[in-house]
Write an enzyme that holds these catalytic residues in place. Structure first.
Site, PDB file in Angstrom:
ATOM      1  N   TRP A  89      32.667  41.125   7.458  1.00 29.50           N
ATOM      2  CA  TRP A  89      33.832  40.357   7.035  1.00 29.50           C
ATOM      3  C   TRP A  89      33.434  39.354   5.962  1.00 29.50           C
ATOM      4  O   TRP A  89      32.363  38.749   6.037  1.00 29.50           O
ATOM      5  CB  TRP A  89      34.458  39.627   8.234  1.00 29.50           C
ATOM      6  N   TYR A 124      39.133  44.055   5.650  1.00 34.15           N
ATOM      7  CA  TYR A 124      38.051  43.337   4.957  1.00 34.15           C
ATOM      8  C   TYR A 124      37.964  43.708   3.470  1.00 34.15           C
ATOM      9  O   TYR A 124      37.205  43.099   2.724  1.00 34.15           O
ATOM     10  CB  TYR A 124      36.681  43.596   5.607  1.00 34.15           C
ATOM     11  N   SER A 161      40.222  45.928  20.045  1.00 31.83           N
ATOM     12  CA  SER A 161      39.662  44.630  19.676  1.00 31.83           C
ATOM     13  C   SER A 161      40.673  43.545  20.014  1.00 31.83           C
ATOM     14  O   SER A 161      41.875  43.731  19.795  1.00 31.83           O
ATOM     15  CB  SER A 161      39.333  44.613  18.181  1.00 31.83           C
ATOM     16  N   ASN A 162      40.172  42.456  20.555  1.00 30.74           N
ATOM     17  CA  ASN A 162      41.019  41.331  20.952  1.00 30.74           C
ATOM     18  C   ASN A 162      41.992  41.713  22.060  1.00 30.74           C
ATOM     19  O   ASN A 162      43.107  41.189  22.126  1.00 30.74           O
ATOM     20  CB  ASN A 162      41.777  40.781  19.734  1.00 30.74           C
ATOM     21  N   LYS A 215      27.471  38.402  11.051  1.00 30.15           N
ATOM     22  CA  LYS A 215      27.618  38.607   9.603  1.00 30.15           C
ATOM     23  C   LYS A 215      26.648  37.674   8.894  1.00 30.15           C
ATOM     24  O   LYS A 215      26.529  36.498   9.254  1.00 30.15           O
ATOM     25  CB  LYS A 215      29.047  38.294   9.162  1.00 30.15           C
TER      26      LYS A 215
HETATM   27  N1  NAP Z   1      37.714  42.078  15.468  1.00 30.28           N
HETATM   28  C1  NAP Z   1      38.032  40.933  14.926  1.00 30.28           C
HETATM   29  O1  NAP Z   1      39.186  40.458  15.023  1.00 30.28           O
HETATM   30  C2  NAP Z   1      36.980  40.152  14.189  1.00 30.28           C
HETATM   31  C3  NAP Z   1      37.202  38.792  13.861  1.00 30.28           C
HETATM   32  C4  NAP Z   1      36.193  38.095  13.196  1.00 30.28           C
HETATM   33  C5  NAP Z   1      34.992  38.736  12.883  1.00 30.28           C
HETATM   34  N2  NAP Z   1      34.796  40.060  13.201  1.00 30.28           N
HETATM   35  C6  NAP Z   1      33.528  40.774  12.893  1.00 30.28           C
HETATM   36  O2  NAP Z   1      32.431  40.024  13.386  1.00 30.28           O
HETATM   37  C7  NAP Z   1      31.506  39.751  12.329  1.00 30.28           C
HETATM   38  C8  NAP Z   1      30.775  38.447  12.580  1.00 30.28           C
HETATM   39  O3  NAP Z   1      31.652  37.360  12.812  1.00 30.28           O
HETATM   40  P1  NAP Z   1      31.860  36.150  11.797  1.00 30.28           P
HETATM   41  O4  NAP Z   1      31.488  36.571  10.426  1.00 30.28           O
HETATM   42  O5  NAP Z   1      33.238  35.686  12.011  1.00 30.28           O
HETATM   43  O6  NAP Z   1      30.905  34.991  12.350  1.00 30.28           O
HETATM   44  P2  NAP Z   1      29.330  34.818  12.642  1.00 30.28           P
HETATM   45  O7  NAP Z   1      28.621  36.103  12.519  1.00 30.28           O
HETATM   46  O8  NAP Z   1      29.222  34.068  13.937  1.00 30.28           O
HETATM   47  O9  NAP Z   1      28.898  33.789  11.502  1.00 30.28           O
HETATM   48  C9  NAP Z   1      28.742  34.143  10.154  1.00 30.28           C
HETATM   49  C10 NAP Z   1      28.259  32.900   9.401  1.00 30.28           C
HETATM   50  O10 NAP Z   1      26.994  32.472   9.925  1.00 30.28           O
HETATM   51  C11 NAP Z   1      26.021  32.454   8.901  1.00 30.28           C
HETATM   52  N3  NAP Z   1      24.758  32.952   9.470  1.00 30.28           N
HETATM   53  C12 NAP Z   1      24.501  34.207   9.900  1.00 30.28           C
HETATM   54  N4  NAP Z   1      23.239  34.289  10.397  1.00 30.28           N
HETATM   55  C13 NAP Z   1      22.704  33.059  10.275  1.00 30.28           C
HETATM   56  C14 NAP Z   1      21.451  32.504  10.596  1.00 30.28           C
HETATM   57  N5  NAP Z   1      20.484  33.247  11.154  1.00 30.28           N
HETATM   58  N6  NAP Z   1      21.220  31.171  10.330  1.00 30.28           N
HETATM   59  C15 NAP Z   1      22.196  30.415   9.775  1.00 30.28           C
HETATM   60  N7  NAP Z   1      23.405  30.878   9.438  1.00 30.28           N
HETATM   61  C16 NAP Z   1      23.660  32.193   9.688  1.00 30.28           C
HETATM   62  C17 NAP Z   1      26.535  33.329   7.785  1.00 30.28           C
HETATM   63  O11 NAP Z   1      26.012  32.856   6.561  1.00 30.28           O
HETATM   64  P3  NAP Z   1      25.702  33.802   5.263  1.00 30.28           P
HETATM   65  O12 NAP Z   1      26.780  34.814   5.190  1.00 30.28           O
HETATM   66  O13 NAP Z   1      25.688  32.823   4.145  1.00 30.28           O
HETATM   67  O14 NAP Z   1      24.348  34.426   5.473  1.00 30.28           O
HETATM   68  C18 NAP Z   1      28.035  33.123   7.902  1.00 30.28           C
HETATM   69  O15 NAP Z   1      28.416  31.941   7.260  1.00 30.28           O
HETATM   70  C19 NAP Z   1      32.392  39.768  11.086  1.00 30.28           C
HETATM   71  O16 NAP Z   1      31.674  39.921   9.898  1.00 30.28           O
HETATM   72  C20 NAP Z   1      33.285  40.953  11.394  1.00 30.28           C
HETATM   73  O17 NAP Z   1      32.583  42.189  11.134  1.00 30.28           O
HETATM   74  C21 NAP Z   1      35.775  40.762  13.869  1.00 30.28           C
END
Ligand code: NAP
Length: 280
Positions: A28, A57, A145-146, A236
């Site tokens: 995402w 996305y 999902s959800n 992500k």
């Molecule tokens: N089904 C749904 O409704 C739904 C909803 C939301 C998300 N999703 C899926 O879940 C995935 C992940 O969720 P999310 O993107 O919302 O949140 P997340 O993975 O919890 O957080 C992503 C954020 O954390 C940072 N990050 C990642 N690894 C890190 C680390 N080791 N140290 C410090 N910062 C770090 C990333 O920075 P950088 O990008 O700058 O590296 C980005 O800003 C999404 O990409 C999507 O595929 C699904």
């Protein structure tokens, strides 16, 4: 002290559940072509073999390009996408799924999710369409999902093909115990999105202390907690350092006392809360 900053442990290092690697890569916000392709290339080189995208996305085409250019066969990658609630009517869902195949430049999906049980989602007709997509070989598995525990139970009663996974927000600040139990009851794999609470777990003292004890990062602790609680995670990360750091969480094993301490965190935070969510 366990040092968990090692990189490139290889795809074999990741536990898998029925063909799905328990640490995947979320895409995402990777809507810029070059950023998306570079990040997925790094992720695949690091060892990730489970990629999570969605029609919403706006990057399926780039995800497809990155897989085609990668040094791995399509069959080695577990590819998941999702259909947005507007397109969950019977014909629209079929059309959307075939369109995703084209976007992703693939003959089949490993997993196709209903992104949210909202808007055009109708349990009978939507799930009938998803069953047909399995029969036609468009997707090997159906995901939701959800879905609340109640919606999940209802969906499980309706399909011929089993519901393979329920993807929902899950991390130490939103542990979703009841949702995880519902998954276990129905033999459905829980998949955690926002698994590091978009960095908010970094502010939680229990996580920070456990991370320090292992010479690990708070992100790695959050991901290890999910894995050891039998939850697949799809962090992500656009940054190559984050991609590799998250992968190295596979080398981190928390003790039972540490897992219990994380279970006991009382802070609550929800990152994803649209008005059409089934809990609103
Ligand atoms: N089904 C749904 O409704 C739904 C909803 C939301 C998300 N999703 C899926 O879940 C995935 C992940 O969720 P999310 O993107 O919302 O949140 P997340 O993975 O919890 O957080 C992503 C954020 O954390 C940072 N990050 C990642 N690894 C890190 C680390 N080791 N140290 C410090 N910062 C770090 C990333 O920075 P950088 O990008 O700058 O590296 C980005 O800003 C999404 O990409 C999507 O595929 C699904």
């Amino acid at each position: 002290m366990t040092n968990v900053t090692r990189h490139g442990d290889g795809a074999d290092a990741v536990p898998t559940r029925d063909g799905m690697a328990m640490l995947g890569y979320g895409t995402w916000k990777l809507a810029d072509r070059e950023t998306c392709i570079d990040a997925i290339t790094t992720a695949i080189e690091t060892g990730y073999r489970h990629l999570d995208t969605a029609r919403m996305y706006d990057n399926e085409t780039y995800v497809g390009e990155a897989i085609a250019d990668a040094d791995v066969d399509r069959e080695e990658v577990f590819l998941a996408t999702k259909i947005w609630p507007d397109d969950l009517g019977y014909e629209d869902a079929i059309e959307a799924a075939y369109d995703s195949l084209e976007n992703l430049d693939t003959d089949y999906l490993d997993l196709l999710y209903i992104h949210w049980p909202a808007k055009a989602y109708d349990p009978a007709t939507t799930l009938e369409a998803f069953d047909r997509l399995v029969e036609e070989g468009v997707t090997e598995r159906i995901g939701v999902s959800n879905f609340t525990p109640e919606l999940l139970a209802d969906a499980c009663d309706r399909t011929t093909a089993p519901i393979f996974a329920n993807q929902f927000e899950c991390h130490p600040l939103l542990p979703r115990r009841r949702w995880r139990e519902a998954c276990a009851d129905h033999d459905v794999h829980p998949v955690a999105y926002a698994p590091i609470a978009r960095q908010e777990v970094f502010e939680e003292s229990t996580i920070v202390e456990i991370a320090a004890a292992h010479d690990a990062s708070p992100a790695q602790v959050s991901l290890a907690w999910l894995r050891q609680r039998d939850v697949t995670a799809i962090p992500k990360a656009a940054s190559a350092d984050h991609i590799r750091e998250n992968w190295a969480s596979l080398s981190l094993d928390l003790t039972d006392a540490e897992l219990a301490a994380i279970d006991g965190i009382e802070t609550r935070s929800r990152k994803v809360d649209p008005s059409f969510a089934p809990w609103n």
